[in-house]
Each structure stands twice: as C-alpha cells, then as structure tokens.
Design a protein around this motif. Structure first.
Motif, mmCIF file in Angstrom:
data_model
loop_
_atom_site.group_PDB
_atom_site.id
_atom_site.type_symbol
_atom_site.label_atom_id
_atom_site.label_comp_id
_atom_site.label_asym_id
_atom_site.label_seq_id
_atom_site.Cartn_x
_atom_site.Cartn_y
_atom_site.Cartn_z
ATOM 1 N N LEU A 123 -8.727 3.847 -4.991
ATOM 2 C CA LEU A 123 -9.508 2.736 -3.870
ATOM 3 C C LEU A 123 -8.581 2.047 -3.234
ATOM 4 C CD1 LEU A 123 -11.846 1.302 -3.191
ATOM 5 C CD2 LEU A 123 -11.365 -0.364 -5.148
ATOM 6 N N ALA A 124 -7.342 1.672 -3.760
ATOM 7 C CA ALA A 124 -6.289 0.781 -2.700
ATOM 8 C C ALA A 124 -5.695 1.687 -1.825
ATOM 9 C CB ALA A 124 -5.204 0.548 -3.801
ATOM 10 N N GLN A 125 -5.511 2.762 -1.925
ATOM 11 C CA GLN A 125 -4.859 3.823 -0.962
ATOM 12 C C GLN A 125 -5.970 4.235 -0.017
ATOM 13 O OE1 GLN A 125 -1.772 7.085 -1.586
ATOM 14 N NE2 GLN A 125 -3.984 7.935 -1.941
ATOM 15 N N PHE A 126 -7.322 4.384 -0.186
ATOM 16 C CA PHE A 126 -8.206 4.628 0.562
ATOM 17 C C PHE A 126 -8.224 3.562 1.335
ATOM 18 C CE2 PHE A 126 -12.734 4.623 2.077
ATOM 19 C CZ PHE A 126 -12.836 5.928 2.370
ATOM 20 N N MET A 127 -8.299 2.234 1.082
ATOM 21 C CA MET A 127 -8.547 1.010 1.677
ATOM 22 C C MET A 127 -7.301 0.840 2.770
ATOM 23 S SD MET A 127 -9.973 -1.630 -1.173
ATOM 24 C CE MET A 127 -9.470 -3.099 -0.510
ATOM 25 N N ALA A 128 -6.153 1.484 2.196
ATOM 26 C CA ALA A 128 -4.903 1.478 3.087
ATOM 27 C C ALA A 128 -5.202 2.245 4.279
ATOM 28 C CB ALA A 128 -3.617 1.611 2.342
ATOM 29 N N GLY A 129 -5.736 3.303 4.025
ATOM 30 C CA GLY A 129 -5.840 4.310 5.221
ATOM 31 C C GLY A 129 -7.028 3.696 6.195
ATOM 32 N N MET A 130 -7.988 2.804 5.986
ATOM 33 C CA MET A 130 -8.787 2.521 6.753
ATOM 34 C C MET A 130 -8.192 1.350 7.541
ATOM 35 S SD MET A 130 -11.826 3.817 6.252
ATOM 36 C CE MET A 130 -10.901 5.307 6.167
ATOM 37 N N TRP A 131 -7.202 0.670 6.881
ATOM 38 C CA TRP A 131 -6.350 -0.382 7.634
ATOM 39 C C TRP A 131 -5.263 -0.007 8.673
ATOM 40 C CZ3 TRP A 131 -5.538 -2.758 2.212
ATOM 41 C CH2 TRP A 131 -6.879 -3.865 1.995
ATOM 42 N N GLU A 132 -5.121 1.396 8.396
ATOM 43 C CA GLU A 132 -4.051 2.049 9.184
ATOM 44 C C GLU A 132 -4.632 2.287 10.777
ATOM 45 O OE1 GLU A 132 -0.794 2.608 9.413
ATOM 46 O OE2 GLU A 132 -0.659 1.187 7.411
ATOM 47 N N PHE A 133 -6.007 2.599 10.673
ATOM 48 C CA PHE A 133 -6.777 3.293 11.821
ATOM 49 C C PHE A 133 -6.677 2.225 12.820
ATOM 50 C CE2 PHE A 133 -10.394 4.402 14.533
ATOM 51 C CZ PHE A 133 -9.832 5.902 14.751
ATOM 52 N N PRO A 134 -7.332 0.842 12.811
ATOM 53 C CA PRO A 134 -7.028 -0.063 13.892
ATOM 54 C C PRO A 134 -5.668 -0.306 14.208
ATOM 55 C CG PRO A 134 -8.471 -0.926 11.996
ATOM 56 C CD PRO A 134 -7.617 0.329 11.480
ATOM 57 N N ARG A 135 -4.486 -0.042 13.495
ATOM 58 C CA ARG A 135 -3.023 -0.179 13.997
ATOM 59 C C ARG A 135 -2.854 0.973 14.880
ATOM 60 N NH1 ARG A 135 0.673 -0.496 9.373
ATOM 61 N NH2 ARG A 135 1.920 -1.184 10.853
ATOM 62 N N GLY A 136 -3.722 2.107 15.005
ATOM 63 C CA GLY A 136 -3.354 3.141 15.695
ATOM 64 C C GLY A 136 -2.512 4.222 15.119
ATOM 65 N N ASN A 137 -2.239 3.996 13.821
ATOM 66 C CA ASN A 137 -1.650 5.121 13.109
ATOM 67 C C ASN A 137 -2.516 6.204 12.675
ATOM 68 O OD1 ASN A 137 0.198 6.501 11.233
ATOM 69 N ND2 ASN A 137 0.901 4.671 9.978
ATOM 70 N N VAL A 138 -2.915 7.070 13.195
ATOM 71 C CA VAL A 138 -3.767 8.155 12.921
ATOM 72 C C VAL A 138 -3.474 8.921 11.730
ATOM 73 C CG1 VAL A 138 -5.252 10.085 13.642
ATOM 74 C CG2 VAL A 138 -4.676 8.273 15.269
ATOM 75 N N PHE A 139 -2.176 9.253 11.738
ATOM 76 C CA PHE A 139 -1.626 10.185 10.809
ATOM 77 C C PHE A 139 -1.686 9.230 9.276
ATOM 78 C CE2 PHE A 139 1.769 11.173 7.474
ATOM 79 C CZ PHE A 139 1.513 12.475 7.647
ATOM 80 N N GLY A 140 -1.218 7.906 9.444
ATOM 81 C CA GLY A 140 -1.303 7.162 8.102
ATOM 82 C C GLY A 140 -2.602 7.035 7.677
ATOM 83 N N SER A 141 -3.786 6.698 8.703
ATOM 84 C CA SER A 141 -5.228 6.570 8.227
ATOM 85 C C SER A 141 -5.616 7.807 7.428
ATOM 86 C CB SER A 141 -5.919 6.190 9.674
ATOM 87 O OG SER A 141 -7.067 6.463 9.267
#
Length: 186
Positions: free
Chosen positions: A37-55
């Motif tokens: 869950l924590a990592q999944f949420m971090a992935g969702m937060w990376e997308f608006p930052r423009g970090n497609v790989f991190g997301s």
C-alpha cells in the motif's frame, strides 16, 4: 524507495531461513501495507511530478507485494516445506512473471542510472532464483538462499538510493553519487 527496501530485507531474511523462520506470517503484513500500500501510493504521487519511471516502478512493485501477500493467504502457504505442488507452481509462475517485468525495467534504466540498473539487475536475479527454487526438486534451499542473498543486495542498493534521494531533495548538503548517466545531444 525505503518501503521497497525494508520489505525486500524482510523477505530475504525469510528466504534464507534466518533464526529458524519457517512461516510467511510477517511478510504478509509487511507486503500488504509497507511494500504494498505505501509503495503503491508513492507510485501514484510520482506521476503528477512527471516521474513516469518512478510512478510505474513504485505502483507495479507495490502491486507485486499486495498480490504476493494475497497469494500466500489464498493458497494457504505457511512454510516453504509445507507447500504442495499446486502452491509451488503458482508461486513460481508469479515470480517468473515479475522476473520478466523486472527485465523490462532493467532495459529502461541500464543506459541512464547505474544504481537503478544494479537494483533491477539484482532484483531480477532474486526473482529468477526464487522461481527456480519453487520448481526445483533438488537444491531448492540453495536456490532459495541465493535468491535471498541477491534480495539483500537489492535492499541495500534501494536503501542507498532512498538515502540519496532524501539528501538531494531535503537537505541539499551534499549529493550522494547514484551513477546517473547524462545523455549528450548529438
């Protein structure tokens, strides 16, 4: 990155049988909530930052941990030696699919970032060896130990990357090298 790292650390301790650990009880909770869950949420937060790989990385590996923990619950697996052939085949298939996904991540970072290339390389080896341990009739504990050892290497690299990102974004006192390869324009 630390949610990924500490979940991999715990799973590696389990895989190598540290301190007579035989059951998956601890990895189920960690896999569902920290690595999942924590990592999944971090992935969702990376997308608006423009970090497609991190997301993609955090979302997919968060989903891996949730699916792995759920699979252990559904299959009723409580120790490496008590798994039946159906459970071993099912977990082996799950791990081989994630080995393939990790190979794609490796291809995406191999020319851009040395630390992430090493992380995905060792993580892929861990998946492959663990999948083979579930399908092997002989030497399964040796394969599992090797998979766990590569998991430890992966976790240490992930902790280093997480610390580097923390220092870079929060403290800006010094930059820890991650082996970023800058592309030159021709």
């Amino acid at each position: 990155m630390w949610a990924f790292a500490i979940t991999v650390f715990l799973w590696s301790f389990y895989n190598v049988g540290t301190r007579s650990i035989q059951g998956d009880n601890a990895i189920i909770g960690m896999g569902l909530f920290v690595g999942g869950l924590a990592q999944f949420m971090a992935g969702m937060w990376e997308f608006p930052r423009g970090n497609v790989f991190g997301s993609a990385f955090f979302t997919l590996y968060g989903a891996f941990w949730i699916s792995y923990a759920a699979s252990l619950l559904v299959l009723g697996v409580n120790s490496f030696d008590s798994e039946g052939p159906v459970q071993r085949d099912a977990i082996g298939l799950l791990l081989i699919i994630w080995f393939i996904v990790t190979c794609f991540f490796f291809m995406g970072v191999v020319t851009r970032n040395i630390s992430f290339a090493l992380l995905t390389f060792f993580w892929g080896l861990s998946y492959l060896l663990l999948a083979c341990s579930y399908w092997s009739s002989r030497g399964k504990q040796n394969l599992r130990d090797a998979g766990g050892a590569f998991g430890f290497v992966t976790a240490v690299i992930a902790l280093y990357i997480g610390l580097s990102e923390l220092h870079d974004s929060e403290y800006n006192l010094f930059r820890m090298p991650t082996g970023t390869i800058r592309r030159t324009q021709a």
